[in-house]
Design a protein around this motif. Sequence first.
Motif, mmCIF file in Angstrom:
data_model
loop_
_atom_site.group_PDB
_atom_site.id
_atom_site.type_symbol
_atom_site.label_atom_id
_atom_site.label_comp_id
_atom_site.label_asym_id
_atom_site.label_seq_id
_atom_site.Cartn_x
_atom_site.Cartn_y
_atom_site.Cartn_z
ATOM 1 N N GLY A 1 0.781 -1.227 0.000
ATOM 2 C CA GLY A 1 0.000 0.000 0.000
ATOM 3 C C GLY A 1 0.814 1.278 0.000
ATOM 4 N N LYS A 2 2.139 1.179 -0.163
ATOM 5 C CA LYS A 2 2.927 2.404 -0.181
ATOM 6 C C LYS A 2 2.564 3.235 -1.418
ATOM 7 C CE LYS A 2 7.025 0.511 -2.519
ATOM 8 N NZ LYS A 2 8.464 0.211 -2.398
ATOM 9 N N LEU A 3 2.854 4.508 -1.358
ATOM 10 C CA LEU A 3 2.394 5.455 -2.365
ATOM 11 C C LEU A 3 2.802 5.042 -3.778
ATOM 12 C CD1 LEU A 3 0.926 8.252 -2.541
ATOM 13 C CD2 LEU A 3 3.203 9.263 -2.738
ATOM 14 N N ALA A 4 1.785 4.906 -4.659
ATOM 15 C CA ALA A 4 1.943 4.604 -6.086
ATOM 16 C C ALA A 4 2.462 3.187 -6.361
ATOM 17 C CB ALA A 4 2.832 5.637 -6.786
ATOM 18 N N GLU A 5 2.518 2.331 -5.351
ATOM 19 C CA GLU A 5 2.807 0.912 -5.577
ATOM 20 C C GLU A 5 1.625 0.303 -6.329
ATOM 21 O OE1 GLU A 5 3.570 -3.180 -2.955
ATOM 22 O OE2 GLU A 5 2.977 -1.307 -1.981
ATOM 23 N N THR A 6 1.886 -0.685 -7.165
ATOM 24 C CA THR A 6 0.798 -1.303 -7.928
ATOM 25 C C THR A 6 0.760 -2.812 -7.724
ATOM 26 O OG1 THR A 6 2.195 -1.507 -9.898
ATOM 27 C CG2 THR A 6 0.816 0.472 -9.729
ATOM 28 N N LEU A 7 -0.458 -3.312 -7.733
ATOM 29 C CA LEU A 7 -0.697 -4.764 -7.778
ATOM 30 C C LEU A 7 -1.701 -4.991 -8.902
ATOM 31 C CD1 LEU A 7 -0.413 -7.648 -6.671
ATOM 32 C CD2 LEU A 7 -2.278 -7.114 -5.073
ATOM 33 N N TYR A 8 -1.269 -5.702 -9.927
ATOM 34 C CA TYR A 8 -2.079 -5.889 -11.133
ATOM 35 C C TYR A 8 -2.541 -7.332 -11.227
ATOM 36 C CZ TYR A 8 -3.149 -6.140 -16.157
ATOM 37 O OH TYR A 8 -3.759 -6.333 -17.366
ATOM 38 N N LEU A 9 -3.851 -7.513 -11.332
ATOM 39 C CA LEU A 9 -4.432 -8.852 -11.450
ATOM 40 C C LEU A 9 -5.139 -8.943 -12.798
ATOM 41 C CD1 LEU A 9 -5.929 -9.045 -7.844
ATOM 42 C CD2 LEU A 9 -3.702 -9.864 -8.628
ATOM 43 N N PRO A 10 -4.462 -9.513 -13.805
ATOM 44 C CA PRO A 10 -5.052 -9.561 -15.148
ATOM 45 C C PRO A 10 -6.254 -10.480 -15.256
ATOM 46 C CG PRO A 10 -2.986 -10.775 -15.100
ATOM 47 C CD PRO A 10 -3.112 -10.099 -13.780
ATOM 48 N N ILE A 11 -6.338 -11.451 -14.372
ATOM 49 C CA ILE A 11 -7.491 -12.359 -14.340
ATOM 50 C C ILE A 11 -7.850 -12.586 -12.876
ATOM 51 C CG2 ILE A 11 -8.370 -14.656 -14.862
ATOM 52 C CD1 ILE A 11 -6.371 -14.810 -17.163
ATOM 53 N N ILE A 12 -9.105 -12.367 -12.533
ATOM 54 C CA ILE A 12 -9.552 -12.603 -11.164
ATOM 55 C C ILE A 12 -11.035 -12.938 -11.173
ATOM 56 C CG2 ILE A 12 -9.932 -10.129 -10.737
ATOM 57 C CD1 ILE A 12 -9.009 -10.737 -7.815
#
Length: 492
Positions: free
Chosen positions: A53-64
């Motif tokens: 959750g740090k600033l501008a960190e990303t977690l991308y889930l292409p399929i969920i």
Amino acid sequence: MQISLKPCKDPSTIASDCLVVMSNGQLNGSLNALNDATDDAIAALLKRGDFSGKLAETLYLPIISGLRAKRLLIVGCGDGKTLSEADADKILNTAIDFMNKKDCKDCCLLLEDLHIDGRKSPWLLQRCAQLLEVSTYRYSETLSKAKPAASLRRAVLQGSNSEGNRRAIIDGQSTAGGINIARRLGDLPGNICTPDFLAKESRKLARQFDTIKVSVLDEKKMQQLGMGALLSVSAGSEQPARLIAIEYQGSAKKQPPHVLVGKGVTFDTGGISLKPGAKMDEMKYDMCGAASVVGTLHAVASAELKVNVVGIVAAAENMPSGRATKPGDVVTSMSGQTIEILNTDAEGRLVLCDALSYADRYKPASVIDIATLTGACVVALGKHAIGLFSNQHDFAQELQRCGEDARDRAWPMPLWDEYQPQLDSNFADMANIGGPEAGSVTAACFLSRFCKDYRWAHLDIAGAAWNSGANKGATGRPVGLLFNYLQSKADN
């Protein structure tokens, strides 16, 4: 880009190419609802440490599974209760850039978990709409193969369907449209973007908007008006100068207009006082003040602001030749004041001073000139802040606030009488340069001599108008500041 507003709802039911949610790394707000819909899949990822959750960190889930959205992008918003405006920009730009890189066609941004210090929902919606639209800009005009367009074409912003929120999105997109126009004009090379080209582009506005009319003065008419300062700049060029007036009527005719005056030196060699060769190609950007005026008028007309505005573009090309103005020449301005030209590379103030005199005929409520005027301003403020000068302290404060609101910041600079003697000349009413000290200040002092009868401010955008290096290109500044100021003057 098509940008729409939809009220909050169960995020798991939103059909979108990419659903974007902001999170501090905890299961709360929208992220908690998404976790419930995905059978605790997100909680498992957080527990595993895939996202903090740090600033501008990303977690991308292409399929969920469990969501109607095809993809899910989680962007960190830090661990504070509120965010700064700069933090908000970083989060939004991270999300927009990421989606374009992943070729997402449409998106839905869940904004309810973004809380900006001192700002309400309309500000965030306007800013988001502006950044989305700005991201669509691609320069391709002189490339044999056009750059790929931005993949994002549609965006839904989460928020209540109130008039204020709808208005915010319109204003954000309008501002961005003006910024992108200014960027395009700035990025065009000097052999295309000539004074006549700027006149042509301005006339397009009149064809596009019934609220705009455009008039163009040629060199003969300028000579009749006594614009000897402006014409001294174009004297060495094959390209004739043009003075372009763009008049927007959004309010009653009796309402005095706010006038924007843009420096439009479409290429600046320095004239006889020739510039060094290094980076001279960037002198195509010496018309970015004019570009911002054209862009702002487009933005104002698109948003249908209820205010009267006049944009004046003083367009010329500064070239050395046998006809060019020489150091030591004396010219007479439209105001009747004479000027000894000690340096032909201090030409921006010469085109502006006659345009500022011309502005007086509109009996303006205010006048703002915008110019890539001095390298000294770049030394003083760098690329982040615009130099702000005014003959009225409260006007400078007002414009500074507008710049803060628009994330297009300006910083007040002195305009004291103690600087004026640096412009003394033995052979004219004034010289066009004031020596090596306080170059941006003495340039503003020079301009102040031509606008004593009205409320005036000068924006020196020499550091802010374009970026150099790998990301070389026009920024479109200060369209955001100018639009925000005119928006504040519009009838409600």
